[in-house]
Design an enzyme around this catalytic site. Structure first.
Site, PDB file in Angstrom:
ATOM      1  N   ASP A 132     -10.729  10.435  -4.650  1.00 42.40           N
ATOM      2  CA  ASP A 132     -12.295  11.408  -4.646  1.00 42.40           C
ATOM      3  C   ASP A 132     -11.875  12.692  -5.085  1.00 42.40           C
ATOM      4  O   ASP A 132     -12.960  13.785  -4.959  1.00 42.40           O
ATOM      5  CB  ASP A 132     -12.720  11.786  -3.093  1.00 42.40           C
ATOM      6  N   GLU A 156       0.884  -1.084   0.066  1.00 40.08           N
ATOM      7  CA  GLU A 156      -0.064   0.063   0.039  1.00 40.08           C
ATOM      8  C   GLU A 156       0.770   1.166   0.059  1.00 40.08           C
ATOM      9  O   GLU A 156       1.718   1.384   0.989  1.00 40.08           O
ATOM     10  CB  GLU A 156      -0.938   0.168   1.188  1.00 40.08           C
ATOM     11  N   GLU A 204       4.866   5.395   3.350  1.00 39.34           N
ATOM     12  CA  GLU A 204       4.349   6.636   3.839  1.00 39.34           C
ATOM     13  C   GLU A 204       5.417   7.746   3.720  1.00 39.34           C
ATOM     14  O   GLU A 204       6.337   7.228   4.726  1.00 39.34           O
ATOM     15  CB  GLU A 204       3.588   6.477   4.779  1.00 39.34           C
ATOM     16  N   ASP A 215      -2.456  12.214  -2.375  1.00 35.48           N
ATOM     17  CA  ASP A 215      -2.477  13.819  -2.615  1.00 35.48           C
ATOM     18  C   ASP A 215      -2.688  14.311  -4.227  1.00 35.48           C
ATOM     19  O   ASP A 215      -1.882  13.912  -4.919  1.00 35.48           O
ATOM     20  CB  ASP A 215      -1.322  14.597  -2.094  1.00 35.48           C
ATOM     21  N   LYS A 237      -3.270  22.457  -7.533  1.00 40.08           N
ATOM     22  CA  LYS A 237      -2.743  23.502  -8.145  1.00 40.08           C
ATOM     23  C   LYS A 237      -1.776  23.479  -9.207  1.00 40.08           C
ATOM     24  O   LYS A 237      -1.168  22.450  -9.385  1.00 40.08           O
ATOM     25  CB  LYS A 237      -1.964  24.734  -7.339  1.00 40.08           C
TER      26      LYS A 237
END
Length: 335
Positions: free
Chosen positions: A142, A31, A56, A106, A110
């Site tokens: 999302d 993951e 991560e 993420d 922009k």
């Protein structure tokens, strides 16, 4: 119960023997960007026969995962702190992964930040080299803009195919609904779930495992006092396949305290996928002799880019004074 500690992606062996880290041979699932580790823990509990690896970049998330995954009786989880590209390119042998999950990366919405989005053409090319044929690739987002970008990338890649009849779903009853997804639903955001898989097409670019070399050095003959070198220093920029910059020069060891005179050169090496900011050094070795090398500050890894940086510094020194000469070196490139 054994305490779980995260590995550092930049310190793992190239490549890493994952069976040794997990203490057993099993299919490896990864993951990327596990956040609060809710999905990672659910994955480990639901698939105890698999080795589960999470990576991560957020340190608070790493601490949460160490605590949550460390409490699991299954003991089938390892976590890594750092950049996913460094992990995949350096530590992951080709064809290792049996499945990859990328949950709500993420979106960097922009315009000036979009180059930082994880899922792009190059990343999918790299990922394809590390996944076994038939391995599943699950991506969830999302963010509408990112969803469109991911869909375009997946349509372009020759290495993945959809496991369903559509590019994505807007509901996936098979997976855990995390707290993040619940919040997104309450706020009216629609999640998109890509359920794709690695096909059998061989990658054009193999992304060969990163190469770690011996620590580089060069020995020069010099009649120039080492104290005179900083007065001649200007920022040095070197282009090419691995851009390198020699940024600043500092006086190091104090000869009045019994140490050999030393200069430290702040250096940035933009080597893909592991850029490094480190210190090169120039040290008076004996009368009329200079040693050029890499300071151990920050525990740099001796990659081809680091060898090239030492070569550039040695060449700059040789060009300073016609009285300088090359005695020997152990570099994998010319000076």
């Amino acid at each position: 119960m054994k305490k779980l500690f995260a590995w550092d992606a930049s310190r793992l062996a190239w490549p890493t023997r994952w069976a040794d880290l997990f203490g057993r041979e099993a299919d490896l699932l990864l993951e990327i960007g596990f956040g609060d580790a809710e999905f990672l823990v659910d994955l480990a509990v639901g698939r105890p026969e698999k080795n589960i690896l999470g990576i991560e970049i957020s340190l608070p998330s790493i601490k949460k995962a160490e605590s949550k995954a460390g409490r699991l009786a299954s003991g089938n989880v390892q976590i890594v702190h750092g950049d996913a590209r460094v992990l995949l390119w350096g530590a992951m042998p080709p064809g290792t992964l049996a499945g990859v999950f990328i949950n709500f990366p993420d979106p960097w919405p922009k315009a000036g930040q979009r180059h930082r989005q994880l899922v792009n053409d190059d990343f999918l090319d790299l990922l394809a080299t590390r996944m076994a044929p038939g391995a599943d690739l699950d991506i969830a987002t999302d963010d509408t803009g990112y969803q469109e970008s991911i869909a375009d990338c997946l349509r372009r890649t020759p290495y993945f195919r959809s496991r369903i009849s559509h590019p994505f779903l807007t509901e996936d009853p098979e997976r855990l609904v995390t707290k993040y997804e619940q919040k997104a639903r309450r706020e009216g955001r629609i999640s998109h779930y890509f359920k794709w898989g690695r096909n059998t097409v061989s990658p054009v670019k193999p992304y060969e495992t990163l190469q770690e070399l011996v620590m580089p050095h060069a020995v020069l003959s010099s009649s120039m006092p080492i104290e005179a070198i900083p007065t001649r220093f200007l920022v040095q920029r070197f282009g090419g396949e691995i851009p390198i910059r020699l940024l600043n020069i500092f006086r190091g060891a104090n000869p009045d305290e019994g140490f050999s005179p030393m200069l430290l050169i702040e250096t940035h090496i933009a080597e893909d996928p592991l850029p490094q900011r480190l210190a090169l050094f120039v040290q008076k070795r004996r009368e009329n002799e200079l040693l050029v090398g890499v300071h151990e500050l920050g525990f740099p890894r001796p990659t081809p880019g680091v060898h090239l940086a030492v070569s550039h510094l040695a060449r700059w020194l040789l060009d300073l004074d016609e009285g300088m000469g090359l005695i020997r070196h152990n570099l994998n490139c010319e000076i």
